[in-house]
Design an enzyme around this catalytic site. Structure first.
Site, PDB file in Angstrom:
ATOM      1  N   ARG A  79       9.601  35.308  36.499  1.00  0.00           N
ATOM      2  CA  ARG A  79       8.242  35.327  35.964  1.00  0.00           C
ATOM      3  C   ARG A  79       8.255  35.287  34.435  1.00  0.00           C
ATOM      4  O   ARG A  79       7.499  34.530  33.813  1.00  0.00           O
ATOM      5  CB  ARG A  79       7.506  36.561  36.478  1.00  0.00           C
ATOM      6  CG  ARG A  79       7.396  36.596  37.998  1.00  0.00           C
ATOM      7  CD  ARG A  79       6.987  37.952  38.535  1.00  0.00           C
ATOM      8  NE  ARG A  79       5.596  38.259  38.241  1.00  0.00           N
ATOM      9  CZ  ARG A  79       5.021  39.407  38.550  1.00  0.00           C
ATOM     10  NH1 ARG A  79       5.722  40.376  39.147  1.00  0.00           N
ATOM     11  NH2 ARG A  79       3.742  39.614  38.259  1.00  0.00           N
ATOM     12  N   THR A  81       5.964  39.298  45.721  1.00  0.00           N
ATOM     13  CA  THR A  81       6.953  38.263  46.020  1.00  0.00           C
ATOM     14  C   THR A  81       7.385  38.441  47.468  1.00  0.00           C
ATOM     15  O   THR A  81       7.641  39.553  47.909  1.00  0.00           O
ATOM     16  CB  THR A  81       8.175  38.393  45.095  1.00  0.00           C
ATOM     17  OG1 THR A  81       7.751  38.244  43.735  1.00  0.00           O
ATOM     18  CG2 THR A  81       9.223  37.339  45.410  1.00  0.00           C
ATOM     19  N   ILE A  98      12.693  43.170  45.419  1.00  0.00           N
ATOM     20  CA  ILE A  98      11.848  42.093  44.938  1.00  0.00           C
ATOM     21  C   ILE A  98      10.451  42.667  44.716  1.00  0.00           C
ATOM     22  O   ILE A  98      10.097  43.710  45.271  1.00  0.00           O
ATOM     23  CB  ILE A  98      11.808  40.884  45.906  1.00  0.00           C
ATOM     24  CG1 ILE A  98      11.438  41.302  47.322  1.00  0.00           C
ATOM     25  CG2 ILE A  98      13.138  40.154  45.892  1.00  0.00           C
ATOM     26  CD1 ILE A  98      11.392  40.151  48.310  1.00  0.00           C
ATOM     27  N   ASP A  99       9.671  42.003  43.884  1.00  0.00           N
ATOM     28  CA  ASP A  99       8.365  42.529  43.509  1.00  0.00           C
ATOM     29  C   ASP A  99       7.419  42.618  44.701  1.00  0.00           C
ATOM     30  O   ASP A  99       7.576  41.907  45.699  1.00  0.00           O
ATOM     31  CB  ASP A  99       7.718  41.634  42.441  1.00  0.00           C
ATOM     32  CG  ASP A  99       8.469  41.669  41.128  1.00  0.00           C
ATOM     33  OD1 ASP A  99       9.135  42.678  40.857  1.00  0.00           O
ATOM     34  OD2 ASP A  99       8.384  40.678  40.374  1.00  0.00           O
ATOM     35  N   LYS A 100       6.409  43.444  44.550  1.00  0.00           N
ATOM     36  CA  LYS A 100       5.421  43.666  45.598  1.00  0.00           C
ATOM     37  C   LYS A 100       4.852  42.348  46.135  1.00  0.00           C
ATOM     38  O   LYS A 100       4.793  42.132  47.347  1.00  0.00           O
ATOM     39  CB  LYS A 100       4.278  44.535  45.051  1.00  0.00           C
ATOM     40  CG  LYS A 100       3.080  44.652  45.981  1.00  0.00           C
ATOM     41  CD  LYS A 100       1.927  45.380  45.309  1.00  0.00           C
ATOM     42  CE  LYS A 100       0.689  45.380  46.197  1.00  0.00           C
ATOM     43  NZ  LYS A 100      -0.467  46.036  45.547  1.00  0.00           N
TER      44      LYS A 100
END
Length: 347
Positions: free
Chosen positions: A255, A156, A152-154
């Site tokens: 997103r 998130t 998962i993104d930084k």
């Protein structure tokens, strides 16, 4: 052995800075492929041209072709699909919020701000660095990243499963590839989402102008299929709290999909959500939004639910996490705002 893990990680959609050069004063106009040949060790002109054709060479943050002629003070960056030094993982004693662990796997509730694996500008302090410290002999995926099956993104927050054995990694990767895992995210998005629920379908690929964004393409030959199901949880007039369930797990899927339908994530700087997109022109409203941004200084996205079949027992496992404090605080601010303001009249 674990080739399908790259699909779950969408590693080829990432670009990492490998080289940066500023063209000095007095440099004569010269094709960029010839210019870079003199600066990058062991780089052939053909490799440089291929990198340019793939959109991986930038001048002043804009992708250029190999026939671009450099001029003084140009800033050239060469971006590639793998991070430099990616195989040099330094174990670091970083606390992990482990919500479940057994012999085959562990579930981590990732804090916002933690990068999952080393990459440009983040070679230390990542989840992988922490895993290397806390666990011995984690299996390597096809990109030499220990234990990772997905990411998962930084900025998130939320749940991430990590494999502890080769068998578990292969089994879990197949589930992600077959789209049989359950993944639910909570998001706060700009605007009053019209429908109570819906599905967003559209191939995702890197944006043609902004290579740090993903975009939706109608052409089925471009990008990879991506499907997001959303449902409205709570309305605050100018923003909406939604649940998103993923069929696919593409880079920046929620997103990009939410921006595509006109509802960027709240305070998502990369996709424009850090601007005031809905509401009034009142100074007090602007101050309210700035206070919300301070409370939640990142995109409003949390990986709430993760479900999968256990690779050893065959048991269906499902995990849930609460929203982190920054997300809760932002939502509470919106609830209080709606109580004291008629958003219909204000617009």
């Amino acid at each position: 052995m674990n080739n399908n893990i790259e699909e779950n990680l969408d590693l080829e959609d990432e670009l990492f800075e490998h080289f940066r050069f500023e063209v000095p004063k007095g440099q004569a106009f010269l094709r960029i492929d010839k210019y870079l040949m003199n600066l990058i060790q062991n780089a052939t002109r053909n490799k440089i041209q291929n990198a340019a054709n793939d959109g991986n060479i930038f001048v002043n943050e804009i992708p250029v072709k190999s026939n671009y002629k450099v001029k003084p003070f140009d800033v050239i960056t060469v971006m590639l699909s793998h991070p430099p030094y990616e195989n040099h993982i330094l174990p670091e004693d970083i606390p992990l919020n482990i919500v479940y662990e057994d012999d085959a796997l562990l579930l981590i509730n990732k804090e916002p701000g933690m990068v999952v694996h080393p990459g440009h500008g983040n070679y230390t302090g990542t989840l992988v660095n922490a895993l290397a410290h806390h666990f011995d002999n984690l299996p390597m995926n096809s990109s030499e990243r220990p234990g990772l099956v997905h990411r998962i993104d930084k900025d998130t927050s939320g749940l991430l499963v990590v494999a502890k054995t080769e068998a578990a990694m292969t089994h879990l990767a197949k589930q992600f590839e077959a789209k049989t895992t359950e993944r639910e995210y909570i998001a706060l998005v700009w605007g009053n989402v019209t429908e109570e629920s819906g599905t967003i379908e559209g191939n995702l690929a890197r944006h043609l102008k902004d290579r740090m964004q993903m975009a939706v393409f109608a052409d089925p030959e471009i990008g990879k299929p991506a499907i997001t199901h959303y449902k409205v949880l709570e309305r605050f007039g100018y923003v909406t709290l939604i649940s998103c369930k993923l069929e696919t797990g593409r880079t920046h899927q929620i997103r990009a999909h939410m921006k595509h339908i006109g509802h960027p994530l709240f305070n998502d700087e990369r996709y424009g959500g850090h601007l005031i997109l809905k509401g009034t022109t009142f100074t007090k409203y602007k101050q309210f939004i700035e206070n919300c941004f301070k409370a939640l200084p990142r995109q409003a996205l949390h990986a709430k639910t993760l479900g999968f079949v256990h690779p050893n027992t065959g048991e269906l496992m499902r995990f849930n996490t609460e929203l982190p404090d920054d997300f809760k605080e932002c939502i509470e601010k919106w609830r209080n705002y709606v109580k004291s303001h008629n958003t219909d009249e204000e617009e």
